[in-house]
Scaffold this motif. Structure first.
Motif, PDB file in Angstrom:
ATOM      1  N   ASN A 349      19.026  19.342  30.042  1.00 20.77           N
ATOM      2  CA  ASN A 349      19.080  17.960  30.522  1.00 20.77           C
ATOM      3  C   ASN A 349      19.049  16.946  29.380  1.00 20.77           C
ATOM      4  N   CYS A 350      19.948  17.144  28.420  1.00 22.38           N
ATOM      5  CA  CYS A 350      20.047  16.230  27.283  1.00 22.38           C
ATOM      6  C   CYS A 350      21.429  15.570  27.267  1.00 22.38           C
ATOM      7  N   ILE A 376      20.469  27.212  26.786  1.00 22.92           N
ATOM      8  CA  ILE A 376      20.874  25.805  26.874  1.00 22.92           C
ATOM      9  C   ILE A 376      21.554  25.567  28.217  1.00 22.92           C
ATOM     10  N   LYS A 377      21.184  24.472  28.895  1.00 21.51           N
ATOM     11  CA  LYS A 377      21.853  24.139  30.161  1.00 21.51           C
ATOM     12  C   LYS A 377      21.811  22.634  30.404  1.00 21.51           C
ATOM     13  N   ASN A 378      22.774  22.186  31.190  1.00 20.07           N
ATOM     14  CA  ASN A 378      22.830  20.804  31.658  1.00 20.07           C
ATOM     15  C   ASN A 378      22.870  19.805  30.498  1.00 20.07           C
ATOM     16  N   ILE A 379      23.969  19.867  29.737  1.00 18.86           N
ATOM     17  CA  ILE A 379      24.165  18.983  28.593  1.00 18.86           C
ATOM     18  C   ILE A 379      25.367  18.080  28.864  1.00 18.86           C
ATOM     19  N   SER A 380      25.181  16.775  28.695  1.00 14.27           N
ATOM     20  CA  SER A 380      26.264  15.803  28.858  1.00 14.27           C
ATOM     21  C   SER A 380      26.611  15.213  27.502  1.00 14.27           C
ATOM     22  N   ASN A 428      26.654  24.926  31.882  1.00 14.67           N
ATOM     23  CA  ASN A 428      26.860  23.570  32.401  1.00 14.67           C
ATOM     24  C   ASN A 428      26.822  22.501  31.300  1.00 14.67           C
ATOM     25  N   VAL A 429      27.834  22.554  30.455  1.00 15.16           N
ATOM     26  CA  VAL A 429      28.075  21.500  29.474  1.00 15.16           C
ATOM     27  C   VAL A 429      29.283  20.696  29.935  1.00 15.16           C
ATOM     28  N   ILE A 453      29.011  31.310  27.376  1.00 16.68           N
ATOM     29  CA  ILE A 453      29.190  29.915  27.762  1.00 16.68           C
ATOM     30  C   ILE A 453      29.803  29.900  29.159  1.00 16.68           C
ATOM     31  N   GLU A 454      29.147  29.228  30.107  1.00 12.65           N
ATOM     32  CA  GLU A 454      29.574  29.263  31.499  1.00 12.65           C
ATOM     33  C   GLU A 454      29.597  27.869  32.111  1.00 12.65           C
ATOM     34  N   ASN A 455      30.420  27.721  33.148  1.00 14.55           N
ATOM     35  CA  ASN A 455      30.391  26.559  34.036  1.00 14.55           C
ATOM     36  C   ASN A 455      30.448  25.241  33.273  1.00 14.55           C
TER      37      ASN A 455
END
Length: 549
Positions: A349-350, A376-380, A428-429, A453-455
């Protein structure tokens, strides 16, 4: 469950190949535990020790007396009340929470004579430094809290190139004093700085050299603003730390470190202006913080080369979540000084905006060290200048493949100085704007291994490079690129799987080169959407790619 038991459990699941199901779920459910310090409520106001908020009085002695007295009484809070407090170096003490009030500005002096030369640490090596504005060594139960501002007056310490300033800024800087280089392209704070820059081995201690020998070059040894060494139960909360001479926050060999809701502000052109460098620490939480840095934003390190390997202290059991990074060289970074290793790191979440690179993992020959179990997950990401995700084992140099397209030469021997990147799990990047989506570049003698690396979605100019790598898995990835000839470039890499890859207009889907390129699988992907599916070169066999038509 203890961190050790959790780590063992994760390792077993990963070895069993269960990442996408059991191991991924288990790892995020059993994060490391980080202990926070607890303080007595007793409060000492620095006014009691004669501090004055007039912007003229140097309050170094007053504030340090308040800190020492608080610690001697068993600890508590040292209050920096509203006002502008000019000071020299401050030294933390055990069981003390230095609380900087919302309307307080703790301004460190630009008088460099107030900072004595000490034996410190610079980029993973023991070295001479000027005393840090705030420091602490071998302490327990310490904190810096509040919503006030701590300013390091870094502009008087740093050199800068003319091309990193406007004409008006350059003229103002030159008029302030200092030294302009012979070619007129750089500004240095003083002749002392120039002397250190031109002296080989400046800052080295040993071989008969002592700290005093470096006095002529004093200005060259820019301090990191906040340095905590071998401290336990550390809390940094709420404060703004800005304008550091070099790295802003440097924690070395610390345990149970919490960084919450902190703001770090360094100019985009601040030399070595890292946001936070966590070196050889364990049990770390960095959350809810904002970094606007002149170099890497959030960075994990563990010593450099042989010195780091001898220390043998990895950075481990780290949580990085809910942070924002602006205009840094890298958003979240590991390396390049990672010779003691890094492991069990959880980033989620970064948001990275305008950084040179988003997720940046860098090393080079000679470092040694193992970086593994990185989740690592949920990176914008938005407006990334170069790669959205970079794994680079040629940091500071060029790989042979950059010059001759592909390199099949005999590899150099693997030794303790050979670094290793393995077991990265990224989910989720979303990147809206970058030069390239992905670069994986290993060494011929030590490829990068086990990257999942996924999604993820990448809207970039170019697609992906996979060079000298093994066991690479990309699943449910969308590439939207402008220069896609090829979309995915593979050199001397094996056991590479692409599962459900979608993409925009693409001239060439794959370019595969090198004799070591084997067992490349394309699954659940419509390759017919590309003008051409694959091009083989430099010894790569057509049998190297199997799967979707």
């Amino acid at each position: 469950m203890s961190v050790i038991k959790t780590t063992v459990r994760i390792a077993v699941l990963l070895l069993a190949g269960c990442f996408t199901s059991q191991a991924q779920q288990y790892s995020w459910q059993h994060l490391p535990q980080v202990s926070k310090p607890v303080f007595k409520k007793d409060t000492i106001n620095i006014l009691k020790y004669g501090a004055k908020a007039d912007g003229l009085t140097l309050n170094t002695i007053s504030i340090n007396k308040a800190i020492a007295a608080c610690s001697a009484k068993g600890g508590g809070v040292v209050l920096i009340p509203p006002g502008l407090w000019l000071t020299g170096p401050l030294v933390m003490q055990s069981n003390v929470n230095v609380h900087v009030s919302r309307a307080a500005l703790l301004q460190f002096t630009d008088d460099k004579s107030q900072y004595k030369l000490v034996e410190g640490n610079y980029e993973g090596h023991a070295a001479v430094r000027n005393e840090s504005p705030i420091s602490g060594t071998n302490l327990t139960n310490i904190a810096i809290t509040g919503e006030g501002i701590i300013d390091g007056h870094g502009e008087v310490w740093r050199a800068i190139s003319k091309d990193r300033l406007t004409e008006a800024e350059w003229n103002k800087l030159v008029a302030s004093g200092g030294v302009v280089s012979e070619n007129g392209k750089s500004w240095y704070p003083s002749q002392s700085y120039v002397g250190g820059l031109k002296t080989p081995g400046a800052g080295v201690i040993g071989n008969g050299r002592i700290i005093k020998d470096n006095e002529p070059f004093k200005d060259f040894f820019r301090p990191n603003m906040l340095v905590l060494t071998n401290c336990k139960k550390v809390l940094l909360q709420g404060v703004t730390l800005q304008n550091s001479p070099a790295w802003d926050i440097h924690t070395l060999l610390c345990e149970d470190l919490t960084v919450q809701n902190v703001k770090v502000r360094n100019a985009w052109n601040a030399q070595n202006g890292d946001g936070i460098d966590v070196e050889s620490c364990r049990n770390v939480l960095i959350e809810g913080s904002t970094f606007d840095a002149g170099d890497d934003g959030i960075c994990i390190k563990s010593g450099r080369d042989e010195e780091g390997r001898k220390r043998g202290k990895p950075t481990e059991n780290v949580i990085v979540r809910d942070n924002v990074v602006y205009r840094a060289h890298g958003g979240f970074v590991i390396g390049s000084e990672m010779s003691g290793g890094a492991r069990n790191i959880f980033v989620s979440n970064c948001t990275f905006i305008g950084t040179d690179i988003g997720l940046r993992f860098k090393t080079t020959r000679g470092r040694g060290g193992v970086v593994e179990n990185i989740f690592i997950k949920n990176i914008s990401m938005k407006e990334i200048l170069h790669e959205a995700i970079l794994f680079d084992m040629y940091y500071g140099g060029k790989s042979p493949g950059e010059d001759d397209n592909v390199n099949d030469q005999a590899v150099v021997p693997v030794t303790e100085a050979t670094p290793s990147f393995r077991k990265f799990y990224v989910n989720n990047v979303v990147c809206n704007g970058a030069e390239k989506a992905l670069m994986i570049r290993g060494l011929p003698e030590m490829g990068i291994k086990d990257i999942h690396i996924e999604n993820s979605t990448f809207k970039t100019v170019k697609g992906a490079d996979v060079i000298e790598a093994q066991n690479i898995f990309l699943k449910n990835i969308h590439f939207e690129g402008k220069e896609t000839n090829p979309l995915i470039n593979i050199q001397n890499s094996s056991s590479v799987t692409f599962d459900h890859i979608t993409y925009g207009d693409t001239q060439l889907l794959f370019k595969i080169s090198g004799k070591k390129s084997q067992q490349i699988k394309l699954l659940n992907t419509d390759a017919s959407k590309a003008n051409s599916k694959v091009e083989f070169s430099s010894g790569a066999a057509e049998s190297a790619l199997t799967g979707s038509k």
